[in-house]
Scaffold this motif. Structure first.
Motif, PDB file in Angstrom:
ATOM      1  N   ARG A  41      33.963 -20.797   5.988  1.00 50.66           N
ATOM      2  CA  ARG A  41      34.226 -20.028   4.774  1.00 50.66           C
ATOM      3  C   ARG A  41      35.512 -19.210   4.907  1.00 50.66           C
ATOM      4  N   LEU A  42      35.699 -18.547   6.055  1.00 49.96           N
ATOM      5  CA  LEU A  42      36.903 -17.734   6.245  1.00 49.96           C
ATOM      6  C   LEU A  42      38.160 -18.593   6.244  1.00 49.96           C
ATOM      7  N   ARG A  43      38.125 -19.731   6.902  1.00 53.59           N
ATOM      8  CA  ARG A  43      39.313 -20.600   6.925  1.00 53.59           C
ATOM      9  C   ARG A  43      39.637 -21.116   5.520  1.00 53.59           C
ATOM     10  N   ARG A  44      38.616 -21.535   4.796  1.00 56.29           N
ATOM     11  CA  ARG A  44      38.857 -22.036   3.439  1.00 56.29           C
ATOM     12  C   ARG A  44      39.408 -20.934   2.539  1.00 56.29           C
ATOM     13  N   THR A  45      38.809 -19.759   2.613  1.00 58.59           N
ATOM     14  CA  THR A  45      39.275 -18.647   1.791  1.00 58.59           C
ATOM     15  C   THR A  45      40.699 -18.258   2.168  1.00 58.59           C
ATOM     16  N   TRP A  46      40.991 -18.228   3.465  1.00 62.36           N
ATOM     17  CA  TRP A  46      42.343 -17.892   3.933  1.00 62.36           C
ATOM     18  C   TRP A  46      43.361 -18.860   3.315  1.00 62.36           C
ATOM     19  N   ARG A  47      43.049 -20.147   3.326  1.00 61.84           N
ATOM     20  CA  ARG A  47      43.960 -21.147   2.741  1.00 61.84           C
ATOM     21  C   ARG A  47      44.069 -20.969   1.229  1.00 61.84           C
ATOM     22  N   ASP A  48      42.931 -20.724   0.568  1.00 58.86           N
ATOM     23  CA  ASP A  48      42.948 -20.546  -0.885  1.00 58.86           C
ATOM     24  C   ASP A  48      43.789 -19.344  -1.299  1.00 58.86           C
ATOM     25  N   MET A  49      43.834 -18.313  -0.461  1.00 66.18           N
ATOM     26  CA  MET A  49      44.551 -17.088  -0.783  1.00 66.18           C
ATOM     27  C   MET A  49      46.043 -17.171  -0.471  1.00 66.18           C
ATOM     28  N   ALA A  50      46.443 -18.122   0.351  1.00 66.13           N
ATOM     29  CA  ALA A  50      47.836 -18.214   0.790  1.00 66.13           C
ATOM     30  C   ALA A  50      48.745 -18.659  -0.352  1.00 66.13           C
ATOM     31  N   PRO A  51      49.923 -18.052  -0.452  1.00 66.28           N
ATOM     32  CA  PRO A  51      50.911 -18.560  -1.415  1.00 66.28           C
ATOM     33  C   PRO A  51      51.233 -20.019  -1.064  1.00 66.28           C
ATOM     34  N   LYS A  52      51.261 -20.863  -2.060  1.00 70.26           N
ATOM     35  CA  LYS A  52      51.404 -22.311  -1.821  1.00 70.26           C
ATOM     36  C   LYS A  52      52.676 -22.655  -1.044  1.00 70.26           C
ATOM     37  N   ARG A  53      53.797 -22.009  -1.370  1.00 64.34           N
ATOM     38  CA  ARG A  53      55.054 -22.301  -0.664  1.00 64.34           C
ATOM     39  C   ARG A  53      54.927 -21.919   0.815  1.00 64.34           C
ATOM     40  N   TRP A  54      54.316 -20.757   1.082  1.00 67.22           N
ATOM     41  CA  TRP A  54      54.134 -20.312   2.461  1.00 67.22           C
ATOM     42  C   TRP A  54      53.200 -21.261   3.204  1.00 67.22           C
ATOM     43  N   LEU A  55      52.124 -21.682   2.545  1.00 69.47           N
ATOM     44  CA  LEU A  55      51.150 -22.565   3.178  1.00 69.47           C
ATOM     45  C   LEU A  55      51.776 -23.912   3.532  1.00 69.47           C
ATOM     46  N   ALA A  56      52.599 -24.443   2.653  1.00 73.60           N
ATOM     47  CA  ALA A  56      53.276 -25.716   2.938  1.00 73.60           C
ATOM     48  C   ALA A  56      54.155 -25.583   4.171  1.00 73.60           C
ATOM     49  N   SER A  57      54.874 -24.472   4.282  1.00 76.80           N
ATOM     50  CA  SER A  57      55.725 -24.234   5.439  1.00 76.80           C
ATOM     51  C   SER A  57      54.895 -24.056   6.710  1.00 76.80           C
ATOM     52  N   HIS A  58      53.796 -23.315   6.597  1.00 70.36           N
ATOM     53  CA  HIS A  58      52.893 -23.096   7.724  1.00 70.36           C
ATOM     54  C   HIS A  58      52.308 -24.420   8.214  1.00 70.36           C
ATOM     55  N   ASP A  59      51.826 -25.248   7.292  1.00 71.24           N
ATOM     56  CA  ASP A  59      51.224 -26.525   7.645  1.00 71.24           C
ATOM     57  C   ASP A  59      52.261 -27.452   8.285  1.00 71.24           C
ATOM     58  N   ALA A  60      53.491 -27.429   7.798  1.00 68.53           N
ATOM     59  CA  ALA A  60      54.540 -28.272   8.359  1.00 68.53           C
ATOM     60  C   ALA A  60      54.830 -27.869   9.810  1.00 68.53           C
ATOM     61  N   GLY A  61      54.745 -26.575  10.096  1.00 65.49           N
ATOM     62  CA  GLY A  61      54.992 -26.088  11.445  1.00 65.49           C
ATOM     63  C   GLY A  61      53.905 -26.446  12.429  1.00 65.49           C
ATOM     64  N   GLN A  62      52.703 -26.748  11.928  1.00 73.07           N
ATOM     65  CA  GLN A  62      51.601 -27.112  12.818  1.00 73.07           C
ATOM     66  C   GLN A  62      51.556 -28.611  13.083  1.00 73.07           C
ATOM     67  N   GLY A  63      52.377 -29.372  12.352  1.00 66.17           N
ATOM     68  CA  GLY A  63      52.315 -30.820  12.411  1.00 66.17           C
ATOM     69  C   GLY A  63      52.567 -31.391  13.758  1.00 66.17           C
TER      70      GLY A  63
END
Length: 122
Positions: free
Chosen positions: A100-122
């Protein structure tokens, strides 16, 4: 066989949530009560009305959880018109809380920031 109790206090929930290592999470105080914010928004906290943790979600999810397990998922009138889910102290399953916390954290993240964050974990 009995299972060990789940998360029982705000201190335990706070430590558990911070142990997930998610960025952009910080301690805060809102309306005089401690909470954790993610991306500047309240993420999880403990109810001042009932001995339970509060997680974000939808009303529909909350109703399903309340019907399925009313000993674990509880309600207080203060939260009736929200999508917040209350989980009784000692009944908070760490696996459920983490998901629940991980899903909520992702839902709350600004989409542009989340895309950058996800790209960095790739």
């Amino acid at each position: 066989m009995s299972h060990p109790p789940g998360i029982r206090t705000w201190s335990e929930l706070r430590a558990f949530a911070l142990s997930l290592g998610l960025p952009k999470v910080e301690d805060a105080v809102s309306w005089g009560n401690p909470n954790l914010k993610a991306h500047g928004k309240m993420w999880c906290w403990w109810s001042p009305y009932v001995d339970a943790a509060i997680f974000k979600g939808t009303r529909e999810e909350r109703e399903v959880l309340l019907d399925a397990n009313p000993d674990t998922f509880v309600m207080h009138p203060h939260y009736a018109n929200t999508g917040l889910t209350l989980v009784a102290a000692g009944r908070i399953d760490p696996d459920w809380a983490e998901a629940r916390l991980r899903r909520t954290w992702r839902d709350m993240a600004p989409k542009r920031w989340l895309a950058s964050h996800d790209a960095g974990q790739g």
